[in-house]
Design a protein around this motif. Structure first.
Motif, mmCIF file in Angstrom:
data_model
loop_
_atom_site.group_PDB
_atom_site.id
_atom_site.type_symbol
_atom_site.label_atom_id
_atom_site.label_comp_id
_atom_site.label_asym_id
_atom_site.label_seq_id
_atom_site.Cartn_x
_atom_site.Cartn_y
_atom_site.Cartn_z
ATOM 1 N N THR A 27 17.915 -19.232 -59.433
ATOM 2 C CA THR A 27 18.403 -19.917 -60.353
ATOM 3 C C THR A 27 19.661 -20.509 -59.574
ATOM 4 O O THR A 27 20.656 -21.529 -60.395
ATOM 5 C CB THR A 27 19.653 -19.027 -60.906
ATOM 6 N N ASN A 28 21.010 -20.085 -59.062
ATOM 7 C CA ASN A 28 22.015 -20.164 -58.583
ATOM 8 C C ASN A 28 22.179 -20.978 -57.143
ATOM 9 O O ASN A 28 22.525 -20.212 -56.314
ATOM 10 C CB ASN A 28 22.801 -19.225 -58.285
ATOM 11 N N THR A 29 20.893 -21.884 -56.981
ATOM 12 C CA THR A 29 20.796 -22.844 -56.038
ATOM 13 C C THR A 29 22.330 -22.917 -55.412
ATOM 14 O O THR A 29 22.430 -23.373 -54.132
ATOM 15 C CB THR A 29 19.444 -23.400 -56.309
ATOM 16 N N ASP A 30 22.973 -23.156 -56.083
ATOM 17 C CA ASP A 30 24.527 -23.355 -55.189
ATOM 18 C C ASP A 30 25.311 -22.286 -54.692
ATOM 19 O O ASP A 30 26.060 -23.127 -53.917
ATOM 20 C CB ASP A 30 25.360 -24.280 -56.810
ATOM 21 N N VAL A 31 24.943 -21.435 -54.725
ATOM 22 C CA VAL A 31 25.239 -20.203 -54.201
ATOM 23 C C VAL A 31 25.099 -20.077 -53.269
ATOM 24 O O VAL A 31 23.034 -19.914 -52.090
ATOM 25 C CB VAL A 31 25.116 -18.841 -54.608
ATOM 26 N N GLN A 32 25.429 -20.777 -51.551
ATOM 27 C CA GLN A 32 24.805 -20.896 -50.046
ATOM 28 C C GLN A 32 24.790 -19.403 -49.646
ATOM 29 O O GLN A 32 25.300 -18.157 -49.720
ATOM 30 C CB GLN A 32 25.776 -21.700 -49.337
ATOM 31 N N ASN A 33 23.370 -19.159 -49.003
ATOM 32 C CA ASN A 33 23.302 -17.957 -48.191
ATOM 33 C C ASN A 33 24.518 -17.164 -47.260
ATOM 34 O O ASN A 33 25.157 -16.234 -47.552
ATOM 35 C CB ASN A 33 22.366 -18.228 -47.055
ATOM 36 N N ILE A 34 25.283 -18.404 -46.371
ATOM 37 C CA ILE A 34 26.570 -18.284 -45.612
ATOM 38 C C ILE A 34 27.617 -17.748 -46.222
ATOM 39 O O ILE A 34 28.242 -16.787 -46.208
ATOM 40 C CB ILE A 34 26.799 -19.649 -44.640
ATOM 41 N N ASP A 35 27.658 -17.725 -47.865
ATOM 42 C CA ASP A 35 28.567 -17.307 -48.916
ATOM 43 C C ASP A 35 28.618 -16.522 -49.303
ATOM 44 O O ASP A 35 28.731 -15.437 -49.248
ATOM 45 C CB ASP A 35 28.852 -18.215 -50.088
ATOM 46 N N LEU A 36 27.257 -15.825 -49.063
ATOM 47 C CA LEU A 36 27.116 -14.867 -49.144
ATOM 48 C C LEU A 36 26.614 -13.733 -48.529
ATOM 49 O O LEU A 36 27.196 -12.410 -48.302
ATOM 50 C CB LEU A 36 25.191 -14.770 -49.805
ATOM 51 N N MET A 37 26.269 -14.369 -47.199
ATOM 52 C CA MET A 37 26.900 -13.466 -45.677
ATOM 53 C C MET A 37 27.854 -12.654 -45.888
ATOM 54 O O MET A 37 28.465 -12.416 -45.283
ATOM 55 C CB MET A 37 26.475 -14.186 -44.863
ATOM 56 N N GLN A 84 20.855 -26.762 -49.833
ATOM 57 C CA GLN A 84 21.186 -26.223 -48.318
ATOM 58 C C GLN A 84 22.882 -27.212 -47.931
ATOM 59 O O GLN A 84 22.140 -28.705 -47.784
ATOM 60 C CB GLN A 84 20.650 -25.457 -47.274
ATOM 61 N N ILE A 85 23.972 -27.083 -48.128
ATOM 62 C CA ILE A 85 24.716 -27.841 -48.280
ATOM 63 C C ILE A 85 25.585 -27.843 -46.900
ATOM 64 O O ILE A 85 25.801 -26.854 -46.178
ATOM 65 C CB ILE A 85 26.152 -27.369 -49.244
ATOM 66 N N GLY A 86 26.090 -28.971 -45.782
ATOM 67 C CA GLY A 86 26.541 -28.789 -44.715
ATOM 68 C C GLY A 86 25.674 -28.881 -43.910
ATOM 69 O O GLY A 86 24.379 -28.526 -44.179
ATOM 70 N N PRO A 87 26.116 -28.390 -42.358
ATOM 71 C CA PRO A 87 25.106 -27.650 -41.463
ATOM 72 C C PRO A 87 24.411 -26.868 -40.972
ATOM 73 O O PRO A 87 24.210 -25.717 -42.450
ATOM 74 C CB PRO A 87 26.310 -27.494 -40.873
ATOM 75 N N LYS A 88 22.582 -27.457 -40.744
ATOM 76 C CA LYS A 88 22.338 -26.786 -41.187
ATOM 77 C C LYS A 88 22.509 -25.147 -40.550
ATOM 78 O O LYS A 88 21.426 -24.952 -39.301
ATOM 79 C CB LYS A 88 20.745 -27.358 -41.156
ATOM 80 N N GLN A 89 22.870 -24.369 -41.163
ATOM 81 C CA GLN A 89 22.781 -22.861 -41.232
ATOM 82 C C GLN A 89 22.005 -22.390 -40.907
ATOM 83 O O GLN A 89 21.704 -22.346 -42.946
ATOM 84 C CB GLN A 89 24.368 -22.347 -41.501
ATOM 85 N N ASP A 90 21.370 -21.725 -40.335
ATOM 86 C CA ASP A 90 20.039 -20.544 -40.627
ATOM 87 C C ASP A 90 20.656 -19.197 -40.119
ATOM 88 O O ASP A 90 20.010 -18.813 -39.351
ATOM 89 C CB ASP A 90 19.216 -21.349 -40.013
ATOM 90 N N HIS A 91 20.630 -18.166 -41.162
ATOM 91 C CA HIS A 91 21.061 -16.652 -40.797
ATOM 92 C C HIS A 91 19.800 -16.480 -39.906
ATOM 93 O O HIS A 91 19.145 -16.061 -41.124
ATOM 94 C CB HIS A 91 21.484 -16.175 -41.535
ATOM 95 N N LYS A 92 19.200 -15.736 -38.667
ATOM 96 C CA LYS A 92 18.383 -14.904 -38.786
ATOM 97 C C LYS A 92 18.498 -13.587 -39.102
ATOM 98 O O LYS A 92 19.439 -13.367 -38.367
ATOM 99 C CB LYS A 92 17.959 -15.656 -37.566
#
Length: 92
Positions: A27-37, A84-92
Motif C-alpha cells: 500500500t505504501n509504495t512511496d516508501v522506497q527500498n533504499i529508504d527501508l535498507m 521506484q524513484i531516482g536511479p534504478k537501484q536494485d538491492h540484491k
C-alpha cells in the motif's frame, strides 16, 4: 509474558502480522527500498528472499520472481517502473 500464547495460536498471529506487513508495504509504495535498507536494514527484496528460503525449507520450490511478486503484489519489474524513484537501484 503474563498470558502465554499457545504455539499453534502464536503461528497464526505471526502469519497474520506478516500478511499485515506485506499489505502495508504494498500500500505504501512511496516508501522506497533504499529508504527501508537505510533505516531498517531490510527491504522488500530481503523479505522476498526470506519468504523464498522459508518455502524451500518446507519443500516448496519457488522462483525469485515469484517470491518477489508475493511481496510486491505484482511483478517486480512492473513495481520498479511504476514506483521506484531516482536511479534504478536494485538491492540484491
Amino acid at each position: 509474558m503474563s498470558n502465554p500464547i499457545p504455539e499453534s495460536d502464536r503461528t497464526e498471529i505471526e502469519a497474520a502480522a506478516f500478511r499485515r506487513l506485506v499489505q502495508h508495504l504494498q500500500t505504501n509504495t512511496d516508501v522506497q527500498n533504499i529508504d527501508l535498507m537505510n533505516l531498517a536494514g531490510f527491504c522488500r527484496n530481503c523479505l522476498s528472499k526470506w519468504y523464498r528460503a522459508e518455502a524451500e525449507e518446507r519443500g516448496f520450490d519457488i522462483s525469485d520472481p515469484d517470491a518477489r511478486e508475493e511481496i510486491y503484489g505484482m511483478p517486480y519489474e512492473e513495481w520498479k517502473s511504476r514506483y521506484q524513484i531516482g536511479p534504478k537501484q536494485d538491492h540484491k
